[in-house]
Design an enzyme around this catalytic site. Sequence first.
Site: not given
Lengths: 246, 246
Positions: B64, B68, B138
């Site tokens: 993630e 991101d 993400e």
Amino acid sequence: MKLFQRLGLHTLFFNTKDKRLATSIKMITGRKPLNLSLYRLALTPAGLGEETHKGFRISNERLEFLGDAVLGTVIAEYLFKKFPYRDEGFLTETRSKLVNRETLNEVGIKIGLKKTLEQVIDSRQFIGNKSLYGDILEAFLGAVYLDRGYHFTKKLISQRILIHMDLEEMISTVSNYKSKIIEWSQKESKQIEYKVLQINGNQRYKEFVVELTVNGDSVAQGKGPTKKKAEQEASKNACETLHITI
Amino acid sequence: MKLFQRLGLHTLFFNTKDKRLATSIKMITGRKPLNLSLYRLALTPAGLGEETHKGFRISNERLEFLGDAVLGTVIAEYLFKKFPYRDEGFLTETRSKLVNRETLNEVGIKIGLKKTLEQVIDSRQFIGNKSLYGDILEAFLGAVYLDRGYHFTKKLISQRILIHMDLEEMISTVSNYKSKIIEWSQKESKQIEYKVLQINGNQRYKEFVVELTVNGDSVAQGKGPTKKKAEQEASKNACETLHITI
């Protein structure tokens, strides 16, 4: 146009100043720029750019926004692969230490952006702010990204930027809140204890609520999917409550 | 190994469950995954992963973190190119509205991550947090990035993620502090005025200091390289002082 640039034919139209700038950039990136105006824009600090008729001031701030994102991604991947057993909290914190203004400023000067900037503007005339070269570094990376693409920028960052960053030192200062609290308690001769207050969730998904007490008084709580993470969060909150500096 | 995967030979060893998952992923990305385990990791929400003997819980949180960053970069470039005349403040703010948890959550469900997740875990057993699918989105992008590279991920985001984000609506809510203050002053029948207090710097580099008064009383100041930016900052500060919600 692209082919024209790839063959280097556009450099035929460079004046002496352009040629010097292109050479400077090649010293940093290893390749002559395809689109010189991108780099010239990156070397235009905010407040120094010319104002257009609509009050829009041309500066490197937009490129800085882009370069910051690219740098963040490359460093994210680097840390992700280098530390397969560290959690995302560690990765986030280490990255923010690596890309802090001060470090970027130093790196910017080290890779030669100060000298390159002096070719474009008369720096005596210009009072830059403290993070001038850090800002320019990010904008420069934004320019490289638009000029040469992601892969090239990633190589540049890995090979020429990261070597100037002292990763080991950064990591040693990445805060381990729990050890900070333990250290503090020993120095202040206080009794600390972590207690699991609650375990929420079901068999598969769990949430731990941990309380940290100092001499029996509750000072902070923390939540997390593991006991360890909950303790870490409680420690972090306690550092804030007790004004323990990291 | 890479060639083996590129030829699709690794899929020969897939069991039925793997095959179904690979097909699901192909529905989202347009290509069969090369490294299925990356996607399986992306579909492992925090708190659901198995704990290793060292208390390290395997989950998608690290992916993630990576995804991101990649998403942030792709959106940065998209906005940079789409709005050539907007400053970096606008770009930053628009991006953070685009990638807020709620939007990502919706997009995650829209592109089919909910259904894909159900193939891997029994969702009835699992109480996810509110941003479950945003987090998974993400992490999924992080997996795609590692599996297929930046260029592929960028195309995926441009073609299949951004279309689900209502950019126009986001932009209309990007705060223009000055217009907020003017609106407020009209509603409250107050007299507001922007005054340039100081102009620092030299001929080339300027810094404006602007004061905002309400009925003659100074409520906030702002600084910036142009009068417009200084006014915008003063307005922002005034919004805080006067508790005007954006």
